[in-house]
Design a protein around this motif. Sequence first.
Motif: not given
Length: 340
Positions: A85-87, A103-109, A185-189
Amino acid sequence: MKDLRDYSLLNHNTFGIEAKCSRFLEYASVEEAQQVAAILRQEKAPLLIIGGGSNLLLTKDFEGVVIHSAIKGHEVLTAEDENHVLLRVGSGEEWDGIVALCVERGWQGAENLSLIPGDVGASAVQNIGAYGSEASHIIYKVEAVELATGLVCEIMADECQYGYRQSKFKTEWKNRFLITHVTYCLKKQAGTLNIDYGNIRAELDRRNIKEPTLKELREVIIDIRNEKLPDPKIQGNAGSFFMNPVVSREKFEELLAQYPQMPHYHVDDTHEKIPAGWMIDQCGWKGRSLGAAGVHDRQALVLVNRGGATGADVVKLCEQIRKDVAERFGIQIYPEVNII
């Protein structure tokens, strides 16, 4: 847009040092950043671009223009693949609030960078880092206004030449751009988490957590940081004052023979990183003071304002510590903090 004269910077530096600037400009949109750029093309005064002031040491009044971003907000963009996901975030957003959101949305990085003070824009300039992670690991692109032209630019991460606490924004691009947005750029899972740096794993084991969630890892990192780092609202400081030196394999082995218990972190086949805080502690500085400036009693990497310290007091302490470390270990350590 804010445009203030003879402005106090007391609330814009976490060391809690009183200093003023001749002019203070704050932009809250891309258009206002372009207005600031137009003003600066006419002003021709010394320039200082600041974020949250958590990496700043003021030694005197600044006879020039200080610029600060107040651009807020975030939006989710479409990533190039379904696993990321791009934030996109405004440069004036508080960094840790964005980490909490991820962290709340479960995006790793971003989780290992929890509780680092400062603004989002500074993350792209300083390449903030902690516990084996750096902002550059997740930065996708940076949006900025070029001061010389007022043009809006998109700069991809690989153009920024990121290194340990370094970027092109700190060297040849210094004072060239006003950062407006940073896209991460974060990992969704969540996959394998980085828990092998510092005492993260030991603290997880103490809590009987074998495979932490993002939330559990963030909580552990926050607790560790709160335990060893002073709250700047209570005791002025800028977090880690010195960068950890990276030394040659030969120098590392020479020191390891003298100090078998020396902590270190592998960089590559020819270099190792040695914690500056450990060396400062070995020199007997932890908890000591030089006038109103001192070394924190739980983390020797942190210099503190014990009350009424000036920027010059902190610099004097910094130079004495650098001298002692160089004499004992033959290694030069350098401030991470921007000294003005």
